[in-house]
Design a protein around this motif. Structure first.
Motif, PDB file in Angstrom:
ATOM      1  N   VAL A  91       9.787   8.251  -5.402  1.00 45.71           N
ATOM      2  CA  VAL A  91       9.193   7.154  -6.174  1.00 45.71           C
ATOM      3  C   VAL A  91      10.182   5.997  -6.262  1.00 45.71           C
ATOM      4  O   VAL A  91       9.802   4.815  -6.163  1.00 45.71           O
ATOM      5  CB  VAL A  91       8.789   7.652  -7.578  1.00 45.71           C
ATOM      6  N   GLY A  92      11.465   6.323  -6.419  1.00 47.11           N
ATOM      7  CA  GLY A  92      12.478   5.276  -6.480  1.00 47.11           C
ATOM      8  C   GLY A  92      12.499   4.399  -5.245  1.00 47.11           C
ATOM      9  O   GLY A  92      12.684   3.182  -5.341  1.00 47.11           O
ATOM     10  N   VAL A  93      12.289   4.998  -4.065  1.00 48.25           N
ATOM     11  CA  VAL A  93      12.242   4.200  -2.839  1.00 48.25           C
ATOM     12  C   VAL A  93      11.070   3.230  -2.883  1.00 48.25           C
ATOM     13  O   VAL A  93      11.212   2.044  -2.541  1.00 48.25           O
ATOM     14  CB  VAL A  93      12.151   5.103  -1.600  1.00 48.25           C
ATOM     15  N   GLN A  94       9.905   3.706  -3.311  1.00 51.27           N
ATOM     16  CA  GLN A  94       8.746   2.805  -3.336  1.00 51.27           C
ATOM     17  C   GLN A  94       8.887   1.735  -4.407  1.00 51.27           C
ATOM     18  O   GLN A  94       8.550   0.569  -4.170  1.00 51.27           O
ATOM     19  CB  GLN A  94       7.467   3.614  -3.541  1.00 51.27           C
ATOM     20  N   TYR A 127       9.854   2.421   7.039  1.00 48.98           N
ATOM     21  CA  TYR A 127       9.033   1.349   6.481  1.00 48.98           C
ATOM     22  C   TYR A 127       8.261   0.626   7.585  1.00 48.98           C
ATOM     23  O   TYR A 127       8.686   0.588   8.737  1.00 48.98           O
ATOM     24  CB  TYR A 127       9.902   0.279   5.797  1.00 48.98           C
ATOM     25  N   TYR A 128       7.156  -0.006   7.152  1.00 47.26           N
ATOM     26  CA  TYR A 128       6.470  -1.009   7.966  1.00 47.26           C
ATOM     27  C   TYR A 128       6.432  -2.306   7.161  1.00 47.26           C
ATOM     28  O   TYR A 128       6.184  -2.301   5.948  1.00 47.26           O
ATOM     29  CB  TYR A 128       5.038  -0.589   8.292  1.00 47.26           C
ATOM     30  N   LEU A 129       6.659  -3.406   7.854  1.00 47.25           N
ATOM     31  CA  LEU A 129       6.677  -4.717   7.225  1.00 47.25           C
ATOM     32  C   LEU A 129       5.933  -5.680   8.140  1.00 47.25           C
ATOM     33  O   LEU A 129       6.155  -5.684   9.355  1.00 47.25           O
ATOM     34  CB  LEU A 129       8.126  -5.163   7.028  1.00 47.25           C
ATOM     35  N   SER A 130       5.045  -6.485   7.563  1.00 50.68           N
ATOM     36  CA  SER A 130       4.197  -7.340   8.404  1.00 50.68           C
ATOM     37  C   SER A 130       4.954  -8.521   9.004  1.00 50.68           C
ATOM     38  O   SER A 130       4.528  -9.089  10.008  1.00 50.68           O
ATOM     39  CB  SER A 130       2.998  -7.849   7.599  1.00 50.68           C
ATOM     40  N   THR A 189       0.859  -1.175   0.000  1.00 52.79           N
ATOM     41  CA  THR A 189       0.000   0.000   0.000  1.00 52.79           C
ATOM     42  C   THR A 189       0.898   1.228   0.000  1.00 52.79           C
ATOM     43  O   THR A 189       1.827   1.328   0.800  1.00 52.79           O
ATOM     44  CB  THR A 189      -0.949   0.008   1.210  1.00 52.79           C
ATOM     45  N   LEU A 190       0.632   2.145  -0.913  1.00 51.25           N
ATOM     46  CA  LEU A 190       1.545   3.242  -1.210  1.00 51.25           C
ATOM     47  C   LEU A 190       1.199   4.472  -0.376  1.00 51.25           C
ATOM     48  O   LEU A 190       0.242   5.183  -0.662  1.00 51.25           O
ATOM     49  CB  LEU A 190       1.499   3.549  -2.707  1.00 51.25           C
ATOM     50  N   HIS A 191       2.009   4.701   0.643  1.00 47.31           N
ATOM     51  CA  HIS A 191       1.793   5.802   1.590  1.00 47.31           C
ATOM     52  C   HIS A 191       2.929   6.814   1.485  1.00 47.31           C
ATOM     53  O   HIS A 191       3.974   6.532   0.906  1.00 47.31           O
ATOM     54  CB  HIS A 191       1.770   5.270   3.031  1.00 47.31           C
ATOM     55  N   VAL A 227       4.852  -1.270   3.627  1.00 47.22           N
ATOM     56  CA  VAL A 227       4.564   0.164   3.483  1.00 47.22           C
ATOM     57  C   VAL A 227       5.895   0.898   3.505  1.00 47.22           C
ATOM     58  O   VAL A 227       6.702   0.695   4.421  1.00 47.22           O
ATOM     59  CB  VAL A 227       3.665   0.680   4.623  1.00 47.22           C
ATOM     60  N   ALA A 228       6.140   1.741   2.512  1.00 48.35           N
ATOM     61  CA  ALA A 228       7.295   2.639   2.519  1.00 48.35           C
ATOM     62  C   ALA A 228       6.781   4.054   2.728  1.00 48.35           C
ATOM     63  O   ALA A 228       6.028   4.565   1.901  1.00 48.35           O
ATOM     64  CB  ALA A 228       8.070   2.546   1.200  1.00 48.35           C
ATOM     65  N   GLU A 229       7.137   4.660   3.848  1.00 48.60           N
ATOM     66  CA  GLU A 229       6.679   6.017   4.185  1.00 48.60           C
ATOM     67  C   GLU A 229       7.761   7.022   3.798  1.00 48.60           C
ATOM     68  O   GLU A 229       8.915   6.902   4.226  1.00 48.60           O
ATOM     69  CB  GLU A 229       6.398   6.113   5.689  1.00 48.60           C
ATOM     70  N   LEU A 230       7.373   8.016   3.013  1.00 44.89           N
ATOM     71  CA  LEU A 230       8.332   8.944   2.427  1.00 44.89           C
ATOM     72  C   LEU A 230       7.939  10.378   2.743  1.00 44.89           C
ATOM     73  O   LEU A 230       6.758  10.710   2.764  1.00 44.89           O
ATOM     74  CB  LEU A 230       8.355   8.779   0.904  1.00 44.89           C
ATOM     75  N   PRO A 231       8.922  11.256   2.962  1.00 44.97           N
ATOM     76  CA  PRO A 231       8.596  12.659   3.225  1.00 44.97           C
ATOM     77  C   PRO A 231       8.658  13.504   1.945  1.00 44.97           C
ATOM     78  O   PRO A 231       9.382  13.178   1.007  1.00 44.97           O
ATOM     79  CB  PRO A 231       9.715  13.077   4.176  1.00 44.97           C
TER      80      PRO A 231
END
Length: 487
Positions: free
Chosen positions: A453-456, A210-213, A199-201, A293-297
C-alpha cells in the motif's frame, strides 16, 4: 476559441518533496487482511460522516448486478485546482488498491497541510467492480498462500473487465460492448477531466513495476527509488508487456492495444482475437490526463531482480514457455470442450474460462514467434527465466482454478449429470497436480500488505507533486488538451 485570462502558476512543491513521499509511504499502519466490499464502503461512508463537506459521496453508476457505484470527492467545495482521479477494483482479484484508496482518503482528510499543498480535488472510487470483487472474497482474509489464493480466484473475461472494455475502433478491431461499470467510469472521467488518474492494480509474484502514460520531470527516478525505501524488490525480469518502452528499471511507458495489434500482425499472427477493448488510460488521454499504474506482488522471490546471466538463451526460454503454455492449454481446452454440452448455466467462471483457456494457445503461438527474432539469441537473465516459468505457474493456477469453479457450480447445486461430475473430478485432479508443482518453488516471501500500500500511496503522491512542479515551472494550471479533445 475566445481568448481567456492566463491562470496563475501553481505553487511549486518544496525542494526535497521526494523525501516526504518516501516518508509517508513508510507510515502506512499494519494491515492483516483485505476488506470485503461491504466493509470498504462502510469505512468510506464513515469517513464522509466524520468530515461532512470535505468528503462528498455521489453515485456514478450501477454494476451489472445492481450494486450502486460510488465516488467520494475529497476537497474544499468550490476549489478551482486540478482534479485527480483514483480508481480501485479495476481488476477484482487486485484488492491492494482497496487498502490504498482508504488510506489515501484518510490521509487527505486528516492532513490539511498536505491537502492544501497538493492543491487538487481528489475523486476516489473505492471499488469499481464490486460484483467481481465479491467472487474473490473467499481469500481476502487469508491464509495468504498461493494455493488458497488461486483456488478462490476470479478474474472476468477480458471483454467484461472494467480496465479493458473501453471503446476501440482500430483497423479490423472494433469493440463497443462496454460494461456498465466501464460506462460509469467513462462518464466520471469526462466529468472531472482529471489531470492525474491512478488506477490501482497489482500482480502476484516478483517485484514492483510501474506504467506511466508520459515522462513527467522528476517522477521516473522517484518511482524507481520508492520500493527500495520500503525494502521491496524491483521487477527486473520478463516485462508483462514486452512492447512497453522502458524508461528506468521497472518503470515503463504504456503501450496501448493498437501497438499490440500491429505487433501481432507483424509476426504473421491474427491480431483481432487478442485485442478487444482499450484501457482507461487510453480513454482519459483525450483530456490530457497523465495516467499511472503501480503493479505490486503479493509474494516475492530472490530471482525477481537477479540480472545475472542464466546460462540459457532468451530464445530457449521463450520456446520452453510456449511449449508449457501450449501443453497446459490443451489439457484445459479438452476438459472444457467435453463439458460444454453439459453446462446450461451462464456463470462468470464459465464466461471467463471460455475466454482465458484459448488464450494459452494464442500466447504460446506469440512467444514461439518471438523466439525466432534475431535479438532472442542473447543470454537470458535469471530474472527473465524466473518470470517466464512463473507465468506458466500463474496461468495454470489462475485459470485452472476458475475452470474448476465453473465445472463445480452445477456439482455444488446438485444439477450436474454423471459425466460432468467425472469431468469436474478430472479437473480437480489436474489442478491439484499443478498446485503441488507450484508449491515446490522455494524461497517465496509473503510481502506485508502495508508496504505494498505504501508503494501505491507514495507513487500517487509523487505523481501529484511532480505534476504540480511541472505546471508551476510552465506557468499553467494543467497541460493543454490534445488537439481535437474537449477544452
Amino acid at each position: 476559441m475566445p481568448e481567456t485570462a492566463t491562470a496563475p502558476a501553481r505553487q511549486a512543491p518544496a525542494p526535497g518533496w521526494q523525501e516526504e513521499v518516501y516518508r509517508r509511504a513508510g507510515e502506512v499502519p499494519d494491515i492483516s487482511a483485505f476488506p470485503t466490499v461491504d466493509a470498504l464502503l462502510a469505512d468510506f461512508h464513515a469517513l464522509a460522516a466524520e468530515h461532512p463537506g470535505l468528503v462528498r459521496p455521489r453515485r456514478v453508476g450501477t454494476s451489472r448486478l445492481g450494486e450502486p457505484l460510488e465516488a467520494f470527492t475529497i476537497g474544499e467545495a468550490g476549489a478551482d485546482g486540478p482534479a485527480h482521479l483514483v480508481v480501485g477494483g479495476v481488476h477484482p482479484n487486485e484488492p491492494i488498491g482497496a487498502c490504498t484508496a482508504l488510506h489515501l482518503a484518510r490521509l487527505l482528510c486528516d492532513d490539511e497541510g498536505l491537502r492544501r499543498r497538493l492543491g487538487a480535488t481528489w475523486h476516489v472510487v473505492p471499488c469499481v467492480d464490486p460484483d467481481g470483487a465479491r467472487l474473490n472474497e473467499g481469500w481476502f482474509a487469508g491464509p495468504f498462500d498461493r494455493g488458497h489464493y488461486a483456488r478462490h480466484f476470479y478474474r472476468p473475461a477480458p471483454a467484461e473487465q472494467v480496465e479493458w472494455s473501453f471503446p476501440l475502433a482500430y483497423e479490423k478491431a472494433y469493440f463497443d460492448q462496454t460494461t456498465s461499470e466501464t460506462f460509469a467510469l467513462m462518464r466520471l472521467i469526462d466529468d472531472v477531466r482529471p489531470e492525474l488518474m491512478v488506477t490501482l492494480h497489482n500482480g502476484e509474484m516478483g517485484g514492483v513495476y510501474y506504467y506511466l502514460s508520459r515522462e513527467v520531470p522528476g517522477l521516473v527516478p522517484a518511482l524507481h527509488a520508492l520500493p527500495g525505501h520500503l525494502g521491496l524488490r524491483l521487477a527486473r525480469g520478463e516485462p508483462e508487456d514486452p512492447l512497453a518502452p522502458l524508461w528506468a528499471d521497472a518503470v515503463f511507458g504504456m503501450a496501448d492495444v493498437r501497438s499490440h495489434y500491429d505487433h501481432r500482425e507483424s509476426l504473421g499472427l491474427d491480431p483481432v482475437g487478442m485485442v478487444q477493448g482499450t484501457s482507461s488510460a487510453d480513454y482519459a488521454s483525450r483530456h490530457g490526463t497523465t495516467s499511472l499504474v503501480a503493479e505490486l506482488p503479493y509474494w516475492s522471490h530472490p530471482a525477481a531482480d537477479d540480472t545475472s546471466e542464466s546460462g540459457r538463451t532468451y530464445a530457449d526460454v521463450l520456446r520452453e514457455k510456449a511449449d508449457a503454455l501450449g501443453a497446459s492449454g490443451r489439457e484445459l481446452a479438452d476438459l472444457l470442450a467435453e463439458a460444454e454440452p453439459l453446462l446450461d448455466q451462464d456463470t462468470p467462471f464459465l464466461r471467463a474460462s471460455r475466454a482465458f483457456v484459448p488464450m494459452f494457445a494464442s500466447l504460446a503461438e506469440q512467444e514461439r514467434a518471438r523466439s525466432g527474432a534475431p535479438d532472442a539469441s542473447r543470454p537470458a537473465r535469471v530474472a527473465e527465466v524466473f518470470d517466464a516459468e512463473d507465468l506458466v505457474r500463474c496461468f495454470r493456477l489462475r485459470y485452472g482454478g476458475m475452470l474448476v469453479r465453473a465445472l463445480g457450480a452445477p456439482v455444488a447445486a446438485g444439477t450436474a449429470p454423471a459425466l460432468l461430475r467425472r469431468l469436474h473430478a478430472r479437473a480437480v485432479a489436474l489442478y491439484e497436480r499443478w498446485q503441488e508443482e507450484a508449491a515446490r518453488l522455494e524461497g517465496t516471501e509473503l510481502l506485508p500488505i502495508a508496504r505494498l500500500v505504501g508503494v501505491q500511496v507514495g507513487s500517487t503522491l509523487a505523481a501529484a507533486l511532480a505534476l504540480q512542479a511541472e505546471q508551476s515551472a510552465a506557468g499553467t494550471d494543467r497541460p493543454p488538451s490534445p488537439e481535437g479533445s474537449p477544452s
